[in-house]
Design a protein around this motif. Structure first.
Motif, PDB file in Angstrom:
ATOM      1  N   CYS A  92       0.377  -1.080  -0.209  1.00 44.44           N
ATOM      2  CA  CYS A  92       0.722   0.277   0.062  1.00 44.44           C
ATOM      3  C   CYS A  92       0.733   1.490   0.071  1.00 44.44           C
ATOM      4  O   CYS A  92       2.455   1.105   0.694  1.00 44.44           O
ATOM      5  CB  CYS A  92      -0.577   0.532   1.135  1.00 44.44           C
ATOM      6  SG  CYS A  92      -1.998   1.834   1.339  1.00 44.44           S
ATOM      7  N   VAL A  93       0.169   2.481  -0.530  1.00 44.73           N
ATOM      8  CA  VAL A  93       1.153   3.369  -1.134  1.00 44.73           C
ATOM      9  C   VAL A  93       0.495   4.570  -0.690  1.00 44.73           C
ATOM     10  O   VAL A  93      -0.342   4.281  -1.379  1.00 44.73           O
ATOM     11  CB  VAL A  93       2.094   4.079  -2.406  1.00 44.73           C
ATOM     12  CG1 VAL A  93       2.050   5.628  -2.097  1.00 44.73           C
ATOM     13  CG2 VAL A  93       2.984   2.929  -3.003  1.00 44.73           C
ATOM     14  N   ILE A  94       0.251   4.937   0.746  1.00 42.66           N
ATOM     15  CA  ILE A  94      -0.147   6.508   0.727  1.00 42.66           C
ATOM     16  C   ILE A  94       0.514   7.556   0.348  1.00 42.66           C
ATOM     17  O   ILE A  94       1.461   7.817   1.061  1.00 42.66           O
ATOM     18  CB  ILE A  94      -0.322   6.448   2.814  1.00 42.66           C
ATOM     19  CG1 ILE A  94      -1.194   4.710   3.391  1.00 42.66           C
ATOM     20  CG2 ILE A  94      -0.780   8.270   2.708  1.00 42.66           C
ATOM     21  CD1 ILE A  94      -0.339   4.773   4.962  1.00 42.66           C
ATOM     22  N   PHE A  95      -0.800   8.428  -0.420  1.00 42.32           N
ATOM     23  CA  PHE A  95       0.075   9.527  -1.457  1.00 42.32           C
ATOM     24  C   PHE A  95      -0.594  10.590  -1.021  1.00 42.32           C
ATOM     25  O   PHE A  95      -2.489  10.994  -0.996  1.00 42.32           O
ATOM     26  CB  PHE A  95      -0.525   9.246  -2.794  1.00 42.32           C
ATOM     27  CG  PHE A  95       0.032   9.829  -3.662  1.00 42.32           C
ATOM     28  CD1 PHE A  95       1.615   9.619  -4.322  1.00 42.32           C
ATOM     29  CD2 PHE A  95      -0.744  11.195  -4.080  1.00 42.32           C
ATOM     30  CE1 PHE A  95       1.719  10.551  -5.663  1.00 42.32           C
ATOM     31  CE2 PHE A  95      -0.128  11.913  -4.842  1.00 42.32           C
ATOM     32  CZ  PHE A  95       1.337  11.878  -5.234  1.00 42.32           C
ATOM     33  N   LEU A  96      -0.179  11.533  -0.185  1.00 39.46           N
ATOM     34  CA  LEU A  96      -0.781  12.801  -0.076  1.00 39.46           C
ATOM     35  C   LEU A  96      -0.378  13.846  -0.961  1.00 39.46           C
ATOM     36  O   LEU A  96      -1.235  14.776  -1.218  1.00 39.46           O
ATOM     37  CB  LEU A  96      -1.000  12.991   1.414  1.00 39.46           C
ATOM     38  CG  LEU A  96      -1.074  12.531   2.436  1.00 39.46           C
ATOM     39  CD1 LEU A  96      -0.253  11.122   2.405  1.00 39.46           C
ATOM     40  CD2 LEU A  96      -0.955  13.470   3.694  1.00 39.46           C
TER      41      LEU A  96
END
Length: 242
Positions: A92-96
């Motif tokens: 999972c990549v958490i992208f902001l």
């Protein structure tokens, strides 16, 4: 890759690492976090010398730097695979948004070359004003995310999940709720980057070298067995662009 024999101990080890990266024209340095957990999830050791090495490399590296740590045995409770479960490693990549998050997502894209990997990109969006949408940085985000969305629509092993958040605490609540759903989280360090999605959180960071999101995964309060890779875009390139 080259092994490192630091003849001079911790004080100069970062110089060894940086010099080898320059010599080999390395694109990424991966370092272990100074903190390690037992199999029961308790903090087992903390090495202050290695923490200083990580800090110095983050500051002086000529390339991208990632800090890795594992809270368990690389991921979730294993289940018996079925024909419908073709992927064995869930990332999972958490992208902001921003340089470091894009670097994290590009790294995750490379991992997709392994047919046993499935990638989920969770994109946290702010309810607040859209004033950042005219910036060059935002446009870079759009181009990369458009590629991800397209590949997801074409049936690749990618899921794109946009989620709207109110503020920093809301972001933390959402991350806590899924902290055990993936084997590996890849996040950008985003140190010193202030956005509505992380508002009110910077003063609570225990380990600045991990950034706000990475630090959350290393806290004693978070009960998880996942593994985490915190990525920083090359600082020198960023300074030249700024």
């Amino acid at each position: 890759s080259s092994g490192i024999n630091a003849e001079y101990g911790f004080p100069l080890m970062h110089e060894d690492i940086v010099n080898i990266a320059l010599e080999k024209k390395t694109s990424l340095i991966i370092l272990p976090l100074h903190r390690r957990w037992s199999i029961n999830g308790y903090i087992e050791t903390e090495d202050k010398g290695w923490r200083n090495v990580n800090r110095d490399v983050l500051e002086k590296a000529p390339c991208s730097v990632a800090i890795f740590f594992s809270r368990g045995s690389l991921g979730r409770k294993k289940v018996i695979p079925t024909q419908s479960m073709s992927s064995s490693l869930s990332i999972c990549v958490i992208f902001l948004g921003g340089n470091d998050d894009r670097e994290a997502l590009v790294l995750a894209k490379h991992m997709l070359k392994n047919p046993n990997v499935r990638l989920t990109v969770i994109h946290y969006l702010s309810r607040e004003s859209r004033e950042l949408e005219d910036t060059e940085d935002y446009m870079y985000d759009v181009v990369l995310l458009d590629e991800i969305k397209q590949r997801a629509m074409e049936g690749e092993r990618i899921d794109y999940v946009p989620q709207v958040v109110d503020d920093g605490p809301d972001t933390i609540l959402k991350i806590r709720s899924m902290a055990n759903q993936f084997d590996l989280f890849i996040v950008g360090r985003r140190f010193g980057v202030h956005t509505p999605q992380t508002s009110g959180l910077s003063e609570w960071i225990e380990l600045p070298e991990l950034g706000i999101i990475g630090d959350l995964f290393a806290t004693k309060e978070l009960n998880t067995r996942t593994s985490v890779l915190v990525v920083q875009h090359p600082k020198k390139l960023r300074q030249l662009r700024d």
